[in-house]
Design a protein around this motif. Sequence first.
Motif, short mmCIF file in Angstrom:
data_model
loop_
_atom_site.label_atom_id
_atom_site.label_comp_id
_atom_site.label_asym_id
_atom_site.label_seq_id
_atom_site.Cartn_x
_atom_site.Cartn_y
_atom_site.Cartn_z
N ARG A 163 -18.67 7.88 0.12
CA ARG A 163 -18.47 7.59 -1.30
C ARG A 163 -18.28 8.87 -2.10
NH1 ARG A 163 -21.13 3.89 -5.53
NH2 ARG A 163 -22.85 5.35 -5.61
N ILE A 203 -12.44 4.72 3.94
CA ILE A 203 -13.15 3.46 4.17
C ILE A 203 -12.85 2.96 5.58
CG2 ILE A 203 -13.37 1.08 3.40
CD1 ILE A 203 -12.90 2.02 0.62
N ILE A 219 -10.55 -0.55 -4.33
CA ILE A 219 -9.16 -0.08 -4.24
C ILE A 219 -8.24 -1.23 -3.84
CG2 ILE A 219 -9.67 2.35 -3.81
CD1 ILE A 219 -9.27 1.78 -0.85
N LEU A 252 -16.73 -1.56 -1.35
CA LEU A 252 -16.03 -0.30 -1.65
C LEU A 252 -14.53 -0.51 -1.50
CD1 LEU A 252 -18.10 2.54 0.07
CD2 LEU A 252 -17.89 2.04 -2.34
N LEU A 253 -14.15 -1.25 -0.46
CA LEU A 253 -12.73 -1.53 -0.25
C LEU A 253 -12.17 -2.32 -1.44
CD1 LEU A 253 -10.65 -1.02 1.96
CD2 LEU A 253 -11.14 -3.27 2.86
N LEU A 302 1.09 3.96 -2.99
CA LEU A 302 0.68 5.34 -2.76
C LEU A 302 1.79 6.30 -3.16
CD1 LEU A 302 -1.27 5.14 0.61
CD2 LEU A 302 -2.17 5.43 -1.68
N LEU A 330 0.83 -1.20 0.00
CA LEU A 330 0.00 0.00 0.00
C LEU A 330 0.87 1.25 0.00
CD1 LEU A 330 -2.82 1.25 0.26
CD2 LEU A 330 -2.53 1.17 2.72
N LEU A 380 -0.40 9.43 -4.80
CA LEU A 380 -1.76 9.58 -4.29
C LEU A 380 -1.73 10.27 -2.95
CD1 LEU A 380 -3.13 6.07 -5.23
CD2 LEU A 380 -3.82 8.25 -6.21
N GLY A 429 -8.71 6.93 -0.48
CA GLY A 429 -9.72 5.91 -0.24
C GLY A 429 -9.53 5.17 1.07
N VAL A 430 -8.28 4.81 1.37
CA VAL A 430 -8.06 3.91 2.51
C VAL A 430 -8.52 4.53 3.84
CG1 VAL A 430 -6.39 2.53 3.74
CG2 VAL A 430 -6.20 2.79 1.28
N LYS A 458 -6.46 -3.03 -5.60
CA LYS A 458 -5.20 -3.04 -6.35
C LYS A 458 -4.08 -2.36 -5.56
CE LYS A 458 -3.58 -2.04 -11.00
NZ LYS A 458 -2.45 -1.17 -10.66
N LEU A 459 -4.45 -1.41 -4.70
CA LEU A 459 -3.43 -0.69 -3.93
C LEU A 459 -2.72 -1.61 -2.94
CD1 LEU A 459 -5.14 2.71 -3.07
CD2 LEU A 459 -3.33 2.26 -4.71
N PHE A 460 -3.37 -2.72 -2.57
CA PHE A 460 -2.79 -3.60 -1.56
C PHE A 460 -1.95 -4.70 -2.19
CE2 PHE A 460 -6.34 -1.70 0.62
CZ PHE A 460 -5.81 -1.42 1.86
N LEU A 461 -1.92 -4.77 -3.52
CA LEU A 461 -1.17 -5.82 -4.19
C LEU A 461 0.16 -5.25 -4.67
CD1 LEU A 461 -4.09 -7.45 -6.15
CD2 LEU A 461 -3.00 -8.22 -4.06
N LEU A 514 -15.10 4.69 7.92
CA LEU A 514 -16.47 4.19 7.77
C LEU A 514 -16.65 2.85 8.48
CD1 LEU A 514 -19.16 4.65 6.28
CD2 LEU A 514 -18.23 3.32 4.41
N THR A 573 -19.39 -1.72 2.53
CA THR A 573 -18.08 -1.11 2.82
C THR A 573 -16.95 -2.01 2.33
OG1 THR A 573 -18.01 -2.10 5.00
CG2 THR A 573 -18.93 0.08 4.86
#
Lengths: 386, 416
Positions: free
Chosen positions: A343, A356, B265, B261-262, A45, A41, A50, A352-353, B267-270, A359, B258
């Motif tokens: 959203r 979420i 994104i 929604l996660l 980023l 991550l 980002l 985003g991280v 792809k950001l964790f791979l 949330l 939720t």
Amino acid sequence: MTSSSGTHPPPWRNVRVLRAGGQTFFLLTVGTLIWFFLSNLSQNLSDQNLPTGWDYLEQPTNFRISGAEDFRPTQPVWKALLIGLKNTALVSFAGIVLASVLGLFLGMGRLSNNWLIRKAVGFYTETIRNIPLLVLIIFLYFAIVLRLPNIKEPFILFDTVVVSQRGIWLPWTEGDAIFWGAVLLAATAAGITALWRTKRSEQTGIPHHRVLYGAGAFVFLTIAGYFLMGSPVSLTLPEHSGRHVDGGIKVLSEYLALLLGLTLYTASHIGEIIRGSIQAVPKGQSEAANTLALSAFHRMRFVVLPQAARIMLPLLTNQYLNLVKNSSLAVAIGYMEITQITRLVMNQGNPGVPNIALLMLFYLVFSLCISALTNVLNQRLQYVGH
Amino acid sequence: MAAIQPSPSSNDLQPPYTRTTPLSWVLQNLFNNWYNTVFTLFFGVILSYAAYRGLRFFFVTARWEIVETNLTNLMVGQFPRNELERVWAALFLLGGSGGFIAGQAKQLSTQDPTSPPPSPGREQILDFVRRAWPFTILVLFLLRLSRSTTIMLLILALVALTGAGRLIGARIPGASPKRITIFALATACATLLLLLFNGPPSQEWGGLLLTVFLSTVSILASFPLGILLALGRRSSLPAIRFVCVGYIEVIRGVPLITLLLLSTILKLFLPPNSFDPNDITRAAVVLALFTAAYVAEIMRGGFQAIPQGQIEAAQALGLVPIQTIRLIGLPQAIRKVVPALVGQFISLLKDTSLVSIIGLSDILKVSRSFTSQDDFVGKGLTAETLAAACLVYWALCFTMSKESKRLEERLGVGER
């Protein structure tokens, strides 16, 4: 078994060593996995430039929120999130109250000895439970609420309720907010009166009539307060003129569809829970109550319902939690509760991280608090002894 | 009112025979006291009106052309039309082997001495109607809209094949739970291969096909994970227990949306520049991880319901923990939780409608897109399209929930 170590087995057969080793290995694996995702991550980023961090909470929101007219797009994101929280609470609270009432009727209807009511409730339950809640909400919003009359020529009920596509206007009160504080005080006083009557009844054995006393105290104090404060509140009726409605309170059409959907869906589950828990009370209890010549009402009130409540409580709280979680389906129709606002905030190019994570944290803290509360209540309700 | 007939002249007394005439039935069930009379009249009027409006919408006023034109879209989305044979072949495969499995299962249950004796043919047909009427309504509705002889013949062939599979399954001896499981898994793999091998890209999948695919794949994938989590939660090792409880409670504490929604994104964790999972894979992974937490709680209930003596007996026989779980624990636990698992599958099937929010064209999204087509835009046909989607969900879920109730009675859950 000619081990030279006497009472101590070798380490590879020592259960304590094996347990410690297994757990260490397990924790290391899980930790590595989490570290792997998090390092990816941060790498991603920084590679893609980002935005990160929590600074976005102070940035301007850049969008309007329908239903919160005094909110300006230049106000920071955290204020928008607070409005989202408030809207989630509004729809969840109303949904829980309405679903409980409707569910109670449905549960009783399914146990009724009237064939028509039993079958109608059964049909309702089997239909609603087998359709996804999301489809139900979308259906209510797009096929029913949005087909209501246009705002130019709304449907007006008894001169007090204005029904239109844009929402429903109901009579409401306006005036001094202090009065509602006084009403709260009156309610507390009524509660204390009821407690006093209960205690007195336990000491002396005279009938307590606590509902009568409590309600009397509440009504008397409220009316007295109203006149003492010099008519602090008054009723306003919605008045329609052209494209505007003045006075009353506006119920947004999105709110209406979401509330209806949540209520109808959860009530069908609550009805089944109530029916199931009443049926789960052993039949001997009812028969014993009959033998003691209790009336149907007293049998229900003092024998069946207290025992059914023990079974019902955890299941009901589960349904209430589900209702709060399901209010997030508002994203499909654009009601501005916390998920929808998150959203929209994400769509503004905010990270985003953390969004979420915030949330999920909100829902999680809420669920865990309610679960903890239920556990305490549950322990107090269970049979004492054994 | 009820008339009591004299008992037969034989010596053993029969219970009094009460004859119910239609009139006495109505008096007893609808008008037995004053408030029931009021209720019956009041709700009778309201319900008749609602039924009249509902039936009138369904049969008269609804303009089903919009669904009729888009029937293929509703079923398979943008699946390439020249590849539709794959879907039909998969349906035939599922129908044939589904029938075979049903036949074998029937054999198993007749081996069980406690099961009721086989009923005559007419009753079997009645039983089938009672069980499958919602699904039959759906098929008839779709056939009525398709107006195509080819499709009708294909459906008839499918029904015939399923029936034949059931007959063959009931004739071939030596049915065992193990054989049925292996056969079911082989069918699932063959179906997947048929649909996926060298097939259309996943973004062209849609409609009912996608909905069923997502829910089936997710429940299958979540099952092993759910069992592991349940075992972990019951483990005597605190570290494992802690991690499993944490996972289960976190997942169950947040709404599915939720997590979806996660997944947008994910792809950001791979690792950077590694593989990029497509929308359907991401949604399936999230649905499987989500369902695993719920399956874990169901399985935990199953494990808890096993008498301690069973485990102690296994230990006395010298089974190691893995053997105890595999041979003693799991079979009994699964038998206890099958109805609850079917319930979870139903709720997963309903939950897949949420993937439309993150942009997948499942049956809900596809049906909502019809109203923006050139021919139908601005005609106010939302109710028709959504009603069609509702009918599909309702028929599938209702049939499954009826089956699960029947299974519950068959297995005698809570009675043994």
